[in-house]
Structures are given as C-alpha cells and as structure tokens.
Design a protein around this motif. Structure first.
Motif, PDB file in Angstrom:
ATOM      1  N   SER A   1       2.180   7.114   4.988  1.00 49.74           N
ATOM      2  CA  SER A   1       3.297   6.615   5.795  1.00 49.74           C
ATOM      3  C   SER A   1       2.942   5.180   6.202  1.00 49.74           C
ATOM      4  O   SER A   1       1.773   4.774   6.095  1.00 49.74           O
ATOM      5  CB  SER A   1       3.474   7.477   7.044  1.00 49.74           C
ATOM      6  OG  SER A   1       2.366   7.284   7.925  1.00 49.74           O
ATOM      7  N   PRO A   2       3.900   4.413   6.705  1.00 52.93           N
ATOM      8  CA  PRO A   2       3.558   3.065   7.180  1.00 52.93           C
ATOM      9  C   PRO A   2       2.466   3.076   8.256  1.00 52.93           C
ATOM     10  O   PRO A   2       1.580   2.214   8.248  1.00 52.93           O
ATOM     11  CB  PRO A   2       4.883   2.530   7.717  1.00 52.93           C
ATOM     12  CG  PRO A   2       5.919   3.241   6.886  1.00 52.93           C
ATOM     13  CD  PRO A   2       5.351   4.626   6.694  1.00 52.93           C
ATOM     14  N   GLU A   3       2.501   4.067   9.132  1.00 51.76           N
ATOM     15  CA  GLU A   3       1.496   4.153  10.192  1.00 51.76           C
ATOM     16  C   GLU A   3       0.116   4.485   9.612  1.00 51.76           C
ATOM     17  O   GLU A   3      -0.898   3.917  10.038  1.00 51.76           O
ATOM     18  CB  GLU A   3       1.899   5.208  11.233  1.00 51.76           C
ATOM     19  CG  GLU A   3       3.180   4.884  11.982  1.00 51.76           C
ATOM     20  CD  GLU A   3       4.454   5.163  11.171  1.00 51.76           C
ATOM     21  OE1 GLU A   3       5.497   4.574  11.513  1.00 51.76           O
ATOM     22  OE2 GLU A   3       4.413   5.941  10.190  1.00 51.76           O
ATOM     23  N   GLN A   4       0.082   5.411   8.648  1.00 55.89           N
ATOM     24  CA  GLN A   4      -1.192   5.758   8.010  1.00 55.89           C
ATOM     25  C   GLN A   4      -1.752   4.569   7.226  1.00 55.89           C
ATOM     26  O   GLN A   4      -2.953   4.322   7.235  1.00 55.89           O
ATOM     27  CB  GLN A   4      -1.007   6.952   7.070  1.00 55.89           C
ATOM     28  CG  GLN A   4      -0.727   8.257   7.780  1.00 55.89           C
ATOM     29  CD  GLN A   4      -0.273   9.336   6.807  1.00 55.89           C
ATOM     30  OE1 GLN A   4       0.487   9.079   5.875  1.00 55.89           O
ATOM     31  NE2 GLN A   4      -0.755  10.554   7.037  1.00 55.89           N
TER      32      GLN A   4
ATOM     33  N   TRP B   1       0.842  -1.203   0.000  1.00 49.24           N
ATOM     34  CA  TRP B   1       0.000   0.000   0.000  1.00 49.24           C
ATOM     35  C   TRP B   1       0.876   1.251   0.000  1.00 49.24           C
ATOM     36  O   TRP B   1       0.644   2.178  -0.786  1.00 49.24           O
ATOM     37  CB  TRP B   1      -0.920  -0.039   1.216  1.00 49.24           C
ATOM     38  CG  TRP B   1      -1.915   1.075   1.307  1.00 49.24           C
ATOM     39  CD1 TRP B   1      -1.706   2.323   1.802  1.00 49.24           C
ATOM     40  CD2 TRP B   1      -3.288   1.043   0.907  1.00 49.24           C
ATOM     41  NE1 TRP B   1      -2.853   3.063   1.748  1.00 49.24           N
ATOM     42  CE2 TRP B   1      -3.837   2.304   1.200  1.00 49.24           C
ATOM     43  CE3 TRP B   1      -4.092   0.065   0.342  1.00 49.24           C
ATOM     44  CZ2 TRP B   1      -5.169   2.620   0.949  1.00 49.24           C
ATOM     45  CZ3 TRP B   1      -5.427   0.380   0.086  1.00 49.24           C
ATOM     46  CH2 TRP B   1      -5.948   1.648   0.396  1.00 49.24           C
ATOM     47  N   VAL B   2       1.872   1.276   0.877  1.00 42.64           N
ATOM     48  CA  VAL B   2       2.776   2.429   0.946  1.00 42.64           C
ATOM     49  C   VAL B   2       3.509   2.603  -0.379  1.00 42.64           C
ATOM     50  O   VAL B   2       3.614   3.716  -0.907  1.00 42.64           O
ATOM     51  CB  VAL B   2       3.779   2.277   2.115  1.00 42.64           C
ATOM     52  CG1 VAL B   2       4.871   3.348   2.057  1.00 42.64           C
ATOM     53  CG2 VAL B   2       3.043   2.339   3.458  1.00 42.64           C
ATOM     54  N   GLU B   3       3.996   1.500  -0.943  1.00 46.46           N
ATOM     55  CA  GLU B   3       4.715   1.553  -2.219  1.00 46.46           C
ATOM     56  C   GLU B   3       3.825   2.067  -3.343  1.00 46.46           C
ATOM     57  O   GLU B   3       4.233   2.910  -4.148  1.00 46.46           O
ATOM     58  CB  GLU B   3       5.246   0.165  -2.568  1.00 46.46           C
ATOM     59  CG  GLU B   3       6.041   0.128  -3.855  1.00 46.46           C
ATOM     60  CD  GLU B   3       6.511  -1.280  -4.191  1.00 46.46           C
ATOM     61  OE1 GLU B   3       6.693  -1.556  -5.394  1.00 46.46           O
ATOM     62  OE2 GLU B   3       6.682  -2.106  -3.272  1.00 46.46           O
TER      63      GLU B   3
END
Length: 170
Positions: A37-40, A20-22
């Motif tokens: 971001s990874p957290e988002q 998703w981040v990528e």
C-alpha cells in the motif's frame, strides 16, 4: 551511484513511493515479494533510507542509463535477525529477460565485495522463483540452507568474496 554499461543504480528514497507501489502491484512481480500500500511503501522506503545512513548500503533504484527510466530495484539489505547482508533484485515485467537483473546484481556484488569489503553476501530466494535461482547461480551463488523469510519458505544462497569472479576487487 553505481554505473554499468546500460544501467545506473541510485539509492532509493521516499520520492520513489509511487513507483514502488506500481512495481509491486503487478501480480507476476509481487508473487514472491508481495504488494505494498502507499503507507507500507513509505515505511519500507524510510527503512531503506535509514539503512543507507547507518550502514552505507541499501536498495537502489535501477534506471536505464540512456533514458533514466526506472526499471527495477537491486541492492544490499542487512538482516539483523540473520546477521547477513543479502542482495536482492526485482524488475518490472516489461523489462524481464533482458539481462538487467544479472547486470545490476553483478555491479552490486563488485561494490559490496570490493568497496564495502563484505566477506559474504546471501540471496534469499522464495521457493518457485526459478528466474531468481538462475540469476543467482549465474552470479556464482550456491545453496546455503533452507529458511523462512517474512513467513515464507525460501532457500538461502551464498557467495563468499573469494569465490566472486572479480575476487572482491573494486
């Protein structure tokens, strides 16, 4: 799972966070849907999993049936503030122009109108996203209203079950 001739759609989960981040890191992809971001991404995917559990639908990872490669996302999203179920699609840039968005969205519409019995599905398309407008119109959507989604101007398109080419049959 939803299957088409070339694609397999499966519910997104927390295990898809890195992908998703990528996907959203590409500036051409994220100009209409934003970066994560990874957290988002983890929070968004948790919300998607919750929607699957509570509503029986949500966003899906779109995989190539032949290889299993994840090439995009497509599915249904419930917007409480609008009281509407929206279809959305986002694909990795190397997979643009191959008809995957239309193919995946058509399958999701068949599922939403047929299996889920939805009466109307919307598509909230940010201004300037001509490719998504083309997909929506190809699928039979028509303009419903201007609106603002997540702080950005968009046009909401709609397709009623009676106007869907399959007539809402599964």
């Amino acid at each position: 799972m939803i299957f088409t001739e070339r694609l397999r759609l499966r519910p997104l989960s927390g295990a898809d966070a890195a992908w998703w981040v990528e996907l959203h890191a590409d500036q051409e992809v994220n100009r209409f849907v934003g970066a994560y971001s990874p957290e988002q991404a983890a929070a968004r995917l948790l919300a998607i999993e919750t929607q699957w559990a509570e509503r029986g639908h949500g966003l899906c990872a779109v995989e190539l049936a032949a290889t299993g490669e994840v090439v995009g996302r497509c599915g249904l999203n419930w917007w409480e503030e609008f009281g509407e179920t929206e279809i959305g699609w986002t694909f990795a840039r190397p997979h643009w122009g191959q008809g995957y968005a239309s193919e995946a969205a058509r399958a999701v519409l068949d599922w939403g109108f047929g299996t889920l019995g939805l009466r109307r599905i919307t598509a909230m398309i940010h201004h300037g996203n001509a490719a998504s407008v083309t997909v929506a119109e190809r699928l039979g959507f028509t303009e419903l209203r201007p609106d603002v989604v997540l702080g950005r101007a968009c046009t909401v398109y709609a397709l009623d079950r009676e106007r869907h080419p399959a007539g809402g049959r599964p």
